[in-house]
Design an enzyme around this catalytic site. Structure first.
Site, short mmCIF file in Angstrom:
data_model
loop_
_atom_site.label_atom_id
_atom_site.label_comp_id
_atom_site.label_asym_id
_atom_site.label_seq_id
_atom_site.Cartn_x
_atom_site.Cartn_y
_atom_site.Cartn_z
N ASP A 2 -44.58 -17.34 5.24
CA ASP A 2 -45.34 -17.68 6.44
C ASP A 2 -44.72 -18.86 7.18
O ASP A 2 -44.08 -19.71 6.59
CB ASP A 2 -46.79 -18.01 6.07
CG ASP A 2 -47.75 -17.39 7.06
OD1 ASP A 2 -47.44 -17.42 8.27
OD2 ASP A 2 -48.79 -16.89 6.63
N ASN A 50 -50.05 -6.30 9.86
CA ASN A 50 -49.07 -6.78 10.84
C ASN A 50 -48.77 -5.78 11.96
O ASN A 50 -48.19 -6.14 12.99
CB ASN A 50 -47.73 -7.17 10.16
CG ASN A 50 -47.80 -8.49 9.43
OD1 ASN A 50 -47.09 -8.72 8.46
ND2 ASN A 50 -48.67 -9.41 9.88
C1 IPE Z 1 -43.74 -14.62 9.14
O1 IPE Z 1 -44.43 -15.71 9.67
C2 IPE Z 1 -44.60 -13.52 8.58
C3 IPE Z 1 -44.20 -12.14 8.96
C4 IPE Z 1 -45.11 -11.20 9.18
C5 IPE Z 1 -42.80 -11.75 9.07
P1 IPE Z 1 -45.48 -15.64 10.84
O2 IPE Z 1 -45.00 -14.71 11.89
O3 IPE Z 1 -46.83 -15.32 10.26
O4 IPE Z 1 -45.45 -17.13 11.37
P2 IPE Z 1 -46.65 -18.00 11.94
O5 IPE Z 1 -47.80 -17.89 10.99
O6 IPE Z 1 -46.98 -17.47 13.29
O7 IPE Z 1 -46.09 -19.39 11.99
MG MG Z 2 -48.52 -16.35 9.80
#
Ligand code: IPE
Ligand code: MG
Length: 221
Positions: A2, A50
């Protein structure tokens, strides 16, 4: 993994810039794990939730997975890495599914370390899939109660031990549907570091913190 988006934002860059740098972190952490003798590294790359992100970001991530397979498999063969993608793979494009299958097949005999990339993965979805598999396999013969070992044997991670250490970057203090069954006794390490900044040094700090934990598995000592 994250904090990619926040890492990019700090630098006044688009979120995808953070995902790209995050992929570099996977490479660094994988190398360090292999050198330290860690046998399993499991990364959460794309959750079942996602898909709800903007189309352009989802497309970019899909492209990144496919690019990484193209670029890295030769190196993974050299360094003895078994690469597997676990999750509901059937929802990916046929092209990406093919690539994933080929890469998994090619690296399946490698023994130094297993890198599992969890994609279109949800811990609840995994348990539901496991239960459906059990029901399916029992249609013809009734075999009594479903035991914990039966559920374990039908998880995507059936061939792997439960994780010892769960690392949560970007200061998120929740599990977010990751390996719900498997983390029953995992030690959780939370760090403020955004994933793109998480490299060998940060990994070692996490392992050192882990080494100070006393693991009792629910017993007194
Ligand atoms: C990467 O971080 C997680 C994935 C789904 C690839 P984020 O995209 O959740 O990053 P933040 O939380 O917006 O900082
Ligand atoms: Mg995130």
């Amino acid at each position: 993994m994250d904090g990619n988006g926040r890492w990019a934002k700090q630098r006044h860059q688009p979120r995808i810039f953070g995902h790209k740098e995050g992929a570099e972190s996977v490479r660094h952490v994988l190398k360090a794990c292999a050198e330290l003798g860690v046998k399993y590294l499991t990364v959460y790359a794309f959750s079942t939730e996602n898909w709800g992100r903007p189309r352009a970001e989802v497309d970019f991530l899909m492209g990144l997975f496919s690019q990484l397979i193209d670029r890295e498999v030769t190196e993974l063969m050299k360094s003895g890495v078994k690469l597997q993608f676990l999750g509901r793979l059937h929802q990916f494009s046929p092209d990406l599914q093919d690539k994933i299958r080929t890469a998994m097949d090619k690296t399946k005999g490698n023994k130094r370390i297993t890198l599992s990339v969890m994609v279109n993965y949800g811990g609840r979805a995994e348990i539901v899939d496991a239960l459906n598999e059990i029901v399916e396999s029992r249609k013809l013969k009734l075999e009594g109660r479903i035991e914990e070992k039966d559920v374990q044997a039908h998880l995507y991670t059936k061939d792997m031990p439960d994780p010892d250490l769960l690392i949560r970057t970007a200061n998120e203090m929740r599990v977010s549907n990751f390996l719900l069954w498997q983390i029953a006794y995992a030690e959780i390490y939370v760090t403020e570091t955004f994933w793109p900044d998480f490299r060998r040094e940060q990994l070692i700090a996490a392992i050192e913190a882990y080494q100070k934990r006393e693991r009792r598995f629910g017993k007194l000592s």
